[in-house]
Design an enzyme around this catalytic site. Structure first.
Site, mmCIF file in Angstrom:
data_model
loop_
_atom_site.group_PDB
_atom_site.id
_atom_site.type_symbol
_atom_site.label_atom_id
_atom_site.label_comp_id
_atom_site.label_asym_id
_atom_site.label_seq_id
_atom_site.Cartn_x
_atom_site.Cartn_y
_atom_site.Cartn_z
ATOM 1 N N TYR A 46 37.378 -31.926 21.342
ATOM 2 C CA TYR A 46 36.071 -31.497 21.239
ATOM 3 C C TYR A 46 35.077 -30.336 21.391
ATOM 4 O O TYR A 46 35.400 -29.673 22.493
ATOM 5 C CB TYR A 46 34.881 -32.245 20.939
ATOM 6 C CG TYR A 46 35.114 -33.708 19.776
ATOM 7 C CD1 TYR A 46 34.299 -32.407 18.528
ATOM 8 C CD2 TYR A 46 35.660 -34.813 19.348
ATOM 9 C CE1 TYR A 46 33.996 -33.548 17.705
ATOM 10 C CE2 TYR A 46 35.341 -35.339 18.227
ATOM 11 C CZ TYR A 46 34.261 -34.801 17.166
ATOM 12 O OH TYR A 46 34.083 -35.367 16.141
ATOM 13 N N GLU A 48 32.587 -29.106 19.194
ATOM 14 C CA GLU A 48 31.134 -28.610 18.824
ATOM 15 C C GLU A 48 30.610 -27.844 19.289
ATOM 16 O O GLU A 48 30.410 -27.533 20.395
ATOM 17 C CB GLU A 48 30.358 -30.011 18.559
ATOM 18 C CG GLU A 48 31.189 -30.907 17.473
ATOM 19 C CD GLU A 48 30.006 -32.599 17.575
ATOM 20 O OE1 GLU A 48 29.159 -32.737 18.084
ATOM 21 O OE2 GLU A 48 30.857 -32.853 16.022
ATOM 22 N N ASP A 191 33.983 -13.870 -2.254
ATOM 23 C CA ASP A 191 35.447 -15.325 -2.422
ATOM 24 C C ASP A 191 36.849 -14.381 -2.640
ATOM 25 O O ASP A 191 37.180 -14.578 -3.408
ATOM 26 C CB ASP A 191 34.847 -16.165 -2.896
ATOM 27 C CG ASP A 191 36.139 -17.391 -2.744
ATOM 28 O OD1 ASP A 191 37.023 -17.360 -2.347
ATOM 29 O OD2 ASP A 191 35.437 -18.682 -3.190
ATOM 30 N N THR A 217 39.867 -18.250 2.471
ATOM 31 C CA THR A 217 41.052 -19.207 2.876
ATOM 32 C C THR A 217 41.882 -18.669 3.671
ATOM 33 O O THR A 217 42.001 -17.273 3.669
ATOM 34 C CB THR A 217 42.084 -20.066 1.987
ATOM 35 O OG1 THR A 217 42.667 -19.170 1.508
ATOM 36 C CG2 THR A 217 40.935 -20.523 0.578
ATOM 37 N N LYS A 220 46.667 -18.733 1.925
ATOM 38 C CA LYS A 220 47.313 -18.155 0.479
ATOM 39 C C LYS A 220 47.619 -17.385 0.695
ATOM 40 O O LYS A 220 49.200 -17.273 1.792
ATOM 41 C CB LYS A 220 46.053 -17.908 -0.405
ATOM 42 C CG LYS A 220 45.566 -20.003 -1.060
ATOM 43 C CD LYS A 220 44.557 -19.501 -1.783
ATOM 44 C CE LYS A 220 43.779 -21.180 -2.057
ATOM 45 N NZ LYS A 220 42.595 -20.923 -2.805
ATOM 46 N N ARG A 226 46.374 -23.869 6.734
ATOM 47 C CA ARG A 226 45.429 -24.663 5.438
ATOM 48 C C ARG A 226 43.619 -24.142 6.486
ATOM 49 O O ARG A 226 43.950 -24.511 6.942
ATOM 50 C CB ARG A 226 45.667 -25.602 5.485
ATOM 51 C CG ARG A 226 44.694 -26.556 3.958
ATOM 52 C CD ARG A 226 46.146 -27.329 3.840
ATOM 53 N NE ARG A 226 47.208 -26.941 3.126
ATOM 54 C CZ ARG A 226 47.108 -26.171 1.763
ATOM 55 N NH1 ARG A 226 45.951 -26.102 1.229
ATOM 56 N NH2 ARG A 226 47.622 -25.746 1.370
HETATM 57 C C1 PLP Z 1 41.472 -21.727 -3.253
HETATM 58 C C2 PLP Z 1 40.207 -21.528 -3.207
HETATM 59 C C3 PLP Z 1 39.227 -22.124 -2.911
HETATM 60 C C4 PLP Z 1 39.282 -23.051 -1.663
HETATM 61 O O1 PLP Z 1 40.419 -23.577 -0.783
HETATM 62 P P1 PLP Z 1 40.209 -25.135 -0.194
HETATM 63 O O2 PLP Z 1 40.770 -24.807 0.949
HETATM 64 O O3 PLP Z 1 41.676 -25.967 -1.318
HETATM 65 O O4 PLP Z 1 39.224 -25.734 -0.221
HETATM 66 C C5 PLP Z 1 38.056 -21.421 -2.692
HETATM 67 N N1 PLP Z 1 38.150 -20.057 -3.559
HETATM 68 C C6 PLP Z 1 39.110 -19.780 -4.000
HETATM 69 C C7 PLP Z 1 38.628 -18.383 -5.298
HETATM 70 C C8 PLP Z 1 39.957 -20.381 -4.120
HETATM 71 O O5 PLP Z 1 41.021 -20.201 -4.942
#
Ligand code: PLP
Length: 407
Positions: A46, A48, A191, A217, A220, A226
């Site tokens: 933990y 936090e 994003d 993220t 990807k 993840r």
């Molecule tokens: C995949 C994605 C997310 C969210 O990702 P998670 O890890 O699945 O919550 C946010 N914004 C965009 C543009 C994405 O393609």
């Protein structure tokens, strides 16, 4: 003691990953060191709080790990500040919104049917319940319509404008978004979840100079564990973001994941990673060309990234059906909205094609365009069963030639 049956299922999933060609644009295969760190004893701890300001004892090594992760993230994304604790992209976005917005404030973002993400205020997201959400979209040609976005910004005076997409295949002009945000002193959030790998290798413009906050993220194109990350160049905002993430919207950080993020950031700083990202672009273009040759309609009619979306309306197949039939031939894709889709989110009228995973296996342009050919053949002859089995055989051969996790 009998082994838990979960391990049997994991083995089966591993085999599935080996024996299928994965064209889901948001997925990837991580390197072994990342798997190792994720499965380590760090999961026991933990922690936090933040570096040297923890709510638990025993954090001296945890502090070191998070410190390294942050240092590497800042270097990689050329950002002044980084928070590496978000459990996912959605968590990163929620914490980012909460750091600058109050309940009922207005957000302007891309519609989900046009390629925006659910967490950007779509009807099915909690962000829509908390904030007043307005949307922009693509124009008829599949481009971002900056003039219209500007009009909407003037009309709605949003407190926050979001740019960042899950299926947009072209380059976004971050500077134009910033200029639009400046009109009403709106915050601007970029994003980069999908394109982070391309950005850190300078194959796609980095928004950090223009955006107040950048979220992403790590799993990807970036090819890490993840998880999520939040970046900013503004010290005051960074403090607000940290407080908004913990304690406001998340509890303890996943230190095993943060250690794997640190490894991923280092891997992404290596020259090999740029080669990989370049190959992703080449493979996507070669697949795109093949679909064009076969007269498929493609949203935005161009790709400058790792993905594109096929519009299946003309050949009268739903995204769902295409996805199912392709899966029978061991080709994995996801159904995807086309702009202003008349079909619901479960059916849709398109499929999204992305190359990060097949590229990670070592596949180059020639095989990529061959895979596209196989997909075209299957979709055009969707009613004929024999094609599915013929194609499946060919897919299995490719999978064997490009193994995952050798030995
Ligand atoms: C995949 C994605 C997310 C969210 O990702 P998670 O890890 O699945 O919550 C946010 N914004 C965009 C543009 C994405 O393609």
């Amino acid at each position: 003691m009998k082994k838990d049956k979960i391990f049997k299922i994991i083995k089966k999933e591993k085999k599935r990953q080996q024996n299928t060609l994965n064209l889901i644009a948001s997925e990837n295969y991580v390197n072994k060191n990342i798997l190792k760190a994720q499965g380590s004893i760090l999961t026991n701890k933990y922690a936090e709080g933040y570096y040297k300001k923890r709510y638990y004892g025993g954090c001296k090594y945890i502090d070191k790990i998070e410190h390294i992760a942050i240092k590497r993230a800042k270097k990689l994304f050329k950002a002044k500040y980084a928070n590496v604790q978000p459990h996912s992209g959605t968590q990163a976005n929620l914490a980012a919104y909460n750091s600058i917005l109050n309940i009922g404030d207005t957000i302007l973002s891309m519609k989900t049917t046009h390629g925006g993400h659910i967490s950007h205020g779509s009807k099915s997201s909690i962000s829509n319940k908390i904030y007043n959400c307005k949307y922009y979209g693509l124009n008829k040609k599949g481009n971002l319509d900056y003039k219209n976005i500007k009009k909407l910004a003037i009309k709605y005076k949003p407190k926050l404008i979001i740019a960042g997409f899950s299926s947009f295949s072209k380059i976004c002009n971050w500077k134009k978004f910033k200029k639009i945000a400046d009109i009403n002193k709106s915050y601007f959030l970029a994003d980069i979840s999908h394109i982070a790998g391309l950005i850190v290798t300078n194959l796609y413009p980095n928004p950090i100079k223009y955006a107040h906050i950048v979220t992403s993220t790590t799993h990807k194109t970036l090819c890490g564990p993840r998880g999520g990350i939040i970046l900013s160049n503004n010290k005051l905002l960074y403090k607000k973001i940290n407080y908004s993430l913990f304690p406001q919207t998340q509890g303890g950080p996943l230190m095993h994941i943060i250690s794997a993020k640190a490894i991923c950031f280092k891997e992404a700083l290596n020259i090999k990673f740029k080669k990989y990202q370049l190959q992703i672009l080449k493979n996507t273009k070669s697949m795109f060309k093949e679909f064009k040759k076969k007269k498929f309609e493609i949203i935005s009619n161009k790709t400058q990234t790792h993905l594109f979306v096929l519009n299946l309306k003309k050949i009268k197949i739903s995204g769902l059906k295409a996805q199912k039939k392709l899966e029978k031939a061991n080709i994995i894709v996801n159904k995807n909205y086309i702009p202003d889709d008349k079909k619901n989110s479960f059916k849709t009228s398109g499929i999204r094609i992305g190359t990060p995973s097949i590229t990670k296996r070592g596949i180059k342009e020639k095989t990529s365009s061959y895979i596209a050919k196989l997909i075209c053949k299957l979709l055009i002859n969707i009613k004929k069963k024999k094609y599915i089995y013929k194609i499946k055989k060919k897919v299995k051969k490719i999978c064997k030639k490009y193994p995952l996790y050798k030995k």
